[in-house]
Design a protein around this motif. Structure first.
Motif, PDB file in Angstrom:
ATOM      1  N   GLU A 114       0.815  -1.217   0.000  1.00  9.84           N
ATOM      2  CA  GLU A 114       0.000   0.000   0.000  1.00  9.84           C
ATOM      3  C   GLU A 114       0.849   1.269   0.000  1.00  9.84           C
ATOM      4  O   GLU A 114       0.438   2.304  -0.512  1.00  9.84           O
ATOM      5  N   ARG A 115       2.048   1.158   0.570  1.00  9.65           N
ATOM      6  CA  ARG A 115       2.906   2.346   0.670  1.00  9.65           C
ATOM      7  C   ARG A 115       3.659   2.659  -0.625  1.00  9.65           C
ATOM      8  O   ARG A 115       4.321   3.702  -0.725  1.00  9.65           O
ATOM      9  N   VAL A 116       3.627   1.743  -1.602  1.00 15.00           N
ATOM     10  CA  VAL A 116       4.310   1.998  -2.874  1.00 15.00           C
ATOM     11  C   VAL A 116       3.653   3.187  -3.580  1.00 15.00           C
ATOM     12  O   VAL A 116       2.426   3.276  -3.629  1.00 15.00           O
ATOM     13  N   HIS A 117       4.495   4.124  -4.080  1.00 16.41           N
ATOM     14  CA  HIS A 117       3.994   5.395  -4.599  1.00 16.41           C
ATOM     15  C   HIS A 117       3.480   5.321  -6.032  1.00 16.41           C
ATOM     16  O   HIS A 117       4.017   5.976  -6.917  1.00 16.41           O
ATOM     17  N   VAL A 118       2.472   4.522  -6.255  1.00 13.00           N
ATOM     18  CA  VAL A 118       1.786   4.542  -7.560  1.00 13.00           C
ATOM     19  C   VAL A 118       0.291   4.421  -7.283  1.00 13.00           C
ATOM     20  O   VAL A 118      -0.115   4.017  -6.182  1.00 13.00           O
ATOM     21  N   ASP A 119      -0.524   4.772  -8.274  1.00  8.95           N
ATOM     22  CA  ASP A 119      -1.980   4.703  -8.114  1.00  8.95           C
ATOM     23  C   ASP A 119      -2.412   3.308  -7.665  1.00  8.95           C
ATOM     24  O   ASP A 119      -1.878   2.301  -8.148  1.00  8.95           O
ATOM     25  N   ALA A 120      -3.397   3.280  -6.795  1.00  9.24           N
ATOM     26  CA  ALA A 120      -3.874   2.016  -6.230  1.00  9.24           C
ATOM     27  C   ALA A 120      -4.238   1.007  -7.313  1.00  9.24           C
ATOM     28  O   ALA A 120      -3.951  -0.183  -7.183  1.00  9.24           O
ATOM     29  N   HIS A 121      -4.831   1.488  -8.413  1.00  8.74           N
ATOM     30  CA  HIS A 121      -5.298   0.527  -9.425  1.00  8.74           C
ATOM     31  C   HIS A 121      -4.129  -0.206 -10.083  1.00  8.74           C
ATOM     32  O   HIS A 121      -4.267  -1.326 -10.557  1.00  8.74           O
ATOM     33  N   ARG A 122      -2.951   0.429 -10.117  1.00 12.02           N
ATOM     34  CA  ARG A 122      -1.779  -0.242 -10.712  1.00 12.02           C
ATOM     35  C   ARG A 122      -1.276  -1.372  -9.809  1.00 12.02           C
ATOM     36  O   ARG A 122      -0.594  -2.291 -10.265  1.00 12.02           O
ATOM     37  N   LYS A 123      -1.586  -1.289  -8.525  1.00 16.01           N
ATOM     38  CA  LYS A 123      -1.113  -2.315  -7.591  1.00 16.01           C
ATOM     39  C   LYS A 123      -2.116  -3.456  -7.451  1.00 16.01           C
ATOM     40  O   LYS A 123      -1.834  -4.458  -6.809  1.00 16.01           O
ATOM     41  N   LYS A 124      -3.283  -3.249  -8.056  1.00 12.33           N
ATOM     42  CA  LYS A 124      -4.371  -4.207  -7.921  1.00 12.33           C
ATOM     43  C   LYS A 124      -3.958  -5.648  -8.261  1.00 12.33           C
ATOM     44  O   LYS A 124      -4.221  -6.566  -7.468  1.00 12.33           O
ATOM     45  N   PRO A 125      -3.313  -5.884  -9.416  1.00 13.14           N
ATOM     46  CA  PRO A 125      -2.982  -7.273  -9.770  1.00 13.14           C
ATOM     47  C   PRO A 125      -2.085  -7.944  -8.730  1.00 13.14           C
ATOM     48  O   PRO A 125      -2.289  -9.116  -8.406  1.00 13.14           O
ATOM     49  N   LEU A 126      -1.129  -7.205  -8.185  1.00 11.16           N
ATOM     50  CA  LEU A 126      -0.255  -7.802  -7.165  1.00 11.16           C
ATOM     51  C   LEU A 126      -1.028  -8.113  -5.894  1.00 11.16           C
ATOM     52  O   LEU A 126      -0.810  -9.155  -5.257  1.00 11.16           O
ATOM     53  N   ALA A 127      -1.949  -7.207  -5.526  1.00  9.09           N
ATOM     54  CA  ALA A 127      -2.766  -7.433  -4.334  1.00  9.09           C
ATOM     55  C   ALA A 127      -3.658  -8.660  -4.523  1.00  9.09           C
ATOM     56  O   ALA A 127      -3.776  -9.505  -3.629  1.00  9.09           O
ATOM     57  N   SER A 128      -4.261  -8.762  -5.712  1.00  9.50           N
ATOM     58  CA  SER A 128      -5.124  -9.926  -5.986  1.00  9.50           C
ATOM     59  C   SER A 128      -4.311 -11.211  -5.955  1.00  9.50           C
ATOM     60  O   SER A 128      -4.750 -12.241  -5.431  1.00  9.50           O
ATOM     61  N   PHE A 129      -3.121 -11.147  -6.561  1.00  6.89           N
ATOM     62  CA  PHE A 129      -2.266 -12.322  -6.579  1.00  6.89           C
ATOM     63  C   PHE A 129      -1.946 -12.772  -5.151  1.00  6.89           C
ATOM     64  O   PHE A 129      -2.028 -13.963  -4.822  1.00  6.89           O
ATOM     65  N   ALA A 130      -1.592 -11.815  -4.297  1.00 10.14           N
ATOM     66  CA  ALA A 130      -1.237 -12.148  -2.916  1.00 10.14           C
ATOM     67  C   ALA A 130      -2.423 -12.800  -2.211  1.00 10.14           C
ATOM     68  O   ALA A 130      -2.266 -13.787  -1.477  1.00 10.14           O
ATOM     69  N   GLN A 131      -3.596 -12.260  -2.458  1.00  7.70           N
ATOM     70  CA  GLN A 131      -4.803 -12.792  -1.831  1.00  7.70           C
ATOM     71  C   GLN A 131      -5.070 -14.229  -2.288  1.00  7.70           C
ATOM     72  O   GLN A 131      -5.340 -15.109  -1.468  1.00  7.70           O
ATOM     73  N   GLU A 132      -4.958 -14.444  -3.592  1.00  9.13           N
ATOM     74  CA  GLU A 132      -5.163 -15.803  -4.111  1.00  9.13           C
ATOM     75  C   GLU A 132      -4.149 -16.783  -3.546  1.00  9.13           C
ATOM     76  O   GLU A 132      -4.467 -17.932  -3.254  1.00  9.13           O
ATOM     77  N   LEU A 133      -2.919 -16.299  -3.395  1.00  4.36           N
ATOM     78  CA  LEU A 133      -1.855 -17.142  -2.864  1.00  4.36           C
ATOM     79  C   LEU A 133      -2.203 -17.602  -1.444  1.00  4.36           C
ATOM     80  O   LEU A 133      -1.932 -18.740  -1.054  1.00  4.36           O
ATOM     81  N   MET A 134      -2.838 -16.695  -0.682  1.00  2.00           N
ATOM     82  CA  MET A 134      -3.178 -17.037   0.694  1.00  2.00           C
ATOM     83  C   MET A 134      -4.437 -17.889   0.781  1.00  2.00           C
ATOM     84  O   MET A 134      -4.617 -18.647   1.732  1.00  2.00           O
ATOM     85  N   ASN A 135      -5.326 -17.755  -0.197  1.00  5.84           N
ATOM     86  CA  ASN A 135      -6.576 -18.518  -0.159  1.00  5.84           C
ATOM     87  C   ASN A 135      -6.447 -19.885  -0.813  1.00  5.84           C
ATOM     88  O   ASN A 135      -7.371 -20.692  -0.765  1.00  5.84           O
ATOM     89  N   ARG A 136      -5.310 -20.121  -1.458  1.00  8.48           N
ATOM     90  CA  ARG A 136      -5.150 -21.382  -2.188  1.00  8.48           C
ATOM     91  C   ARG A 136      -5.297 -22.551  -1.221  1.00  8.48           C
ATOM     92  O   ARG A 136      -4.956 -22.457  -0.037  1.00  8.48           O
ATOM     93  N   ASP A 137      -5.826 -23.641  -1.754  1.00 11.22           N
ATOM     94  CA  ASP A 137      -5.902 -24.828  -0.907  1.00 11.22           C
ATOM     95  C   ASP A 137      -5.083 -25.957  -1.521  1.00 11.22           C
ATOM     96  O   ASP A 137      -5.295 -27.128  -1.231  1.00 11.22           O
ATOM     97  N   LYS A 138      -4.172 -25.606  -2.423  1.00  9.88           N
ATOM     98  CA  LYS A 138      -3.285 -26.625  -2.975  1.00  9.88           C
ATOM     99  C   LYS A 138      -1.941 -26.013  -3.348  1.00  9.88           C
ATOM    100  O   LYS A 138      -1.803 -24.815  -3.399  1.00  9.88           O
TER     101      LYS A 138
END
Lengths: 324, 324
Positions: free
Chosen positions: A300-324
């Motif tokens: 969140e502290r990275v200095h670019v618009d939030a929407h540009r960080k969206k894919p990395l945030a989604s990726f991190a979330q999927e990584l944590m929700n994975r069940d395999k």
């Protein structure tokens, strides 16, 4: 910016274009083999995704991405010898399909190829990329050594576990992100923030991995539950259980771990029971969540618009929700 | 310019100053060990000597010299596993003193250290140095693979032997000289001439080595005569003997090589007798001389005063006259 699947696709296309036209085949065939049997291309995809936050010209990060993937696969060849593993990505490991010497030498050549590929980058910051790559490569070896040291120890602390995991797993994920950021022209602070994002995400990822080995759904997890328990592997769960247990429970746990002739299913069932008594399942899930939250705060502290960080945030979330 | 002994002394001083202050000790102790048990420091000394032909500021070549020595020692750690060797420089090999996994991982970390050290060079031509280092490193692995491939073959040709030797041994000597030349500010032609000097000297050196294993003076050679014969190693002598012999003599030679239960002393004596019948001793000496002469011709063409090339010429001569 790139979504994970897009980045993964670019990596796979680039890997297919990477023809290793050197001889002899006895040396290079195992290199082609380990690259051909799949893998999620997580690290090189992260290089490209991090670059794409700052710069749409993601081709700038291709060489670092491929270098990271070659390096990671080199470590797999050698780790599989050291851990005596037979299966990797659903296929025979190189030292099983060929032999030990082949896996040693092909691993060596793969490590050299990773340096060669990185040096082909025309990035004006190549020296910075190499500095980070060198340090990270040393750390990954150090992590593997700590992991091997832990095999014969029953007094590994949670702190030691976290240090080992940081070195063996998290720094390469962190370096992937930072190298991508550097290639994309990020300033040093943003590159460092992405490094910390990756470091914390990497630790969360490993704790989650340890958790799934015991509490994953066997149908979805795709491999046998409890491999780590059978091998007395010093996972977050085991190290935490040894730390939290005392008296009769601790004796029971160390007794089970010490039994060489115990049936694997019995061992898994009994250790799992102790884990549950100690609430290790929720403690592990919380620990993984805490590292994940910390990772997201850095992102969140990275200095670019939030929407540009969206894919990395989604990726991190999927990584944590994975069940395999 | 530097004489060999002076260059060797500088290398040893620099190696002593090179403190590896990283952890864990289980990983780095074998690295310190292999560096501490000696070795002639031939390759790094050649880096410095080549630099000193063009430039008295030989400190410019220290990093490349150390990188080459670390890389060479990394290959020794892994080669000794692959060749199942127990003794190196009169001491236990790393995989004997510790174990296989230690030798694999410490070798890996030593290879990474070699890249790290090279990248610390502030040479404006660092990119050229890295390009050469990467290519050479790949070639050394390829040479080792060819050598291993030869183990199970009895039809290795002299041409194949020379190609293997060029890759496994000569290119690293050649690259040492060229890297030194680049660091010393030589132009590309002179750097290339020194590379060719080293390449031919390296092949001459290996043929001489093969010769000494059979025809050396056991008192002066310092190790048992005939090790290569006992191991059926595809040396210049054996490959040449297989090429030149026919009829009854060839049958006798292949018969001896095929006998698994033959006493080592008998095997050495019988093979040596066949070598002498075929004049392999003088043929080998002449082949080594021819490569040596070619090496000297390249050295003579380097565009600096003859007196500046004197130490390298003397070194080459001593290398060929050595009896151990």
């Amino acid at each position: 910016m790139l979504r994970f699947e897009e980045a993964q696709q670019i990596v796979n296309n680039e890997l297919e274009k990477t023809v290793i036209d050197r001889f002899p085949d006895e040396l290079y065939e195992p290199v082609r083999y380990i690259l051909s049997i799949g893998g999620k291309r997580l690290r090189p995809a992260l290089v490209l995704m991090a670059c794409s936050i700052f710069n749409d010209a993601v081709h700038k990060a291709i060489k670092p991405a491929l270098a990271i993937e070659f390096f990671h696969n080199f470590t797999l060849l050698h780790d599989d010898i050291m851990d005596n593993s037979n299966i990797r990505r659903g296929h025979a490991t190189v030292h099983r399909k060929w032999d030990h010497n082949t896996a040693i030498l092909s691993g060596d050549v793969m490590s050299i190829l990773s340096y060669k590929i990185l040096s082909e980058s025309e990035d004006p910051c190549l020296k910075d990329l190499q500095l980070l790559f060198n340090l990270t490569a040393l750390q990954v070896c150090e992590g593997q050594q700590y992991d091997m040291n832990f095999e014969s120890r029953m007094d590994v602390t949670v702190g030691e576990y976290l240090k080992m995991t940081e070195l063996k797993t998290a720094v390469l994920i962190a370096a992937s992100l930072k190298m991508g950021a550097i290639s994309g022209g990020a300033d040093i602070l943003d590159a460092e923030l992405l490094y910390e994002f990756g470091l914390n995400l990497g630790i969360a990822f490993q704790i989650r991995d340890d958790y799934l080995d015991v509490f994953g759904d066997p149908e979805r997890f795709g491999k046998k539950i409890g491999n780590d328990i059978v091998a007395n592997k010093k996972t977050f769960l085991l190290v935490k259980a040894l730390e939290l247990s005392d008296g009769e429970l601790k004796s029971r746990l160390t007794d089970i771990l010490g039994q060489e002739k115990i049936r694997p299913e019995t061992k898994v069932r009994e250790v799992k029971k102790i884990y549950q008594q100690l609430d290790i399942d929720s403690i592990s899930a919380e620990a993984a969540s805490a590292y994940y939250d910390k990772a997201i705060q850095y992102l969140e502290r990275v200095h670019v618009d939030a929407h540009r960080k969206k894919p990395l945030a989604s990726f991190a979330q999927e990584l944590m929700n994975r069940d395999k």
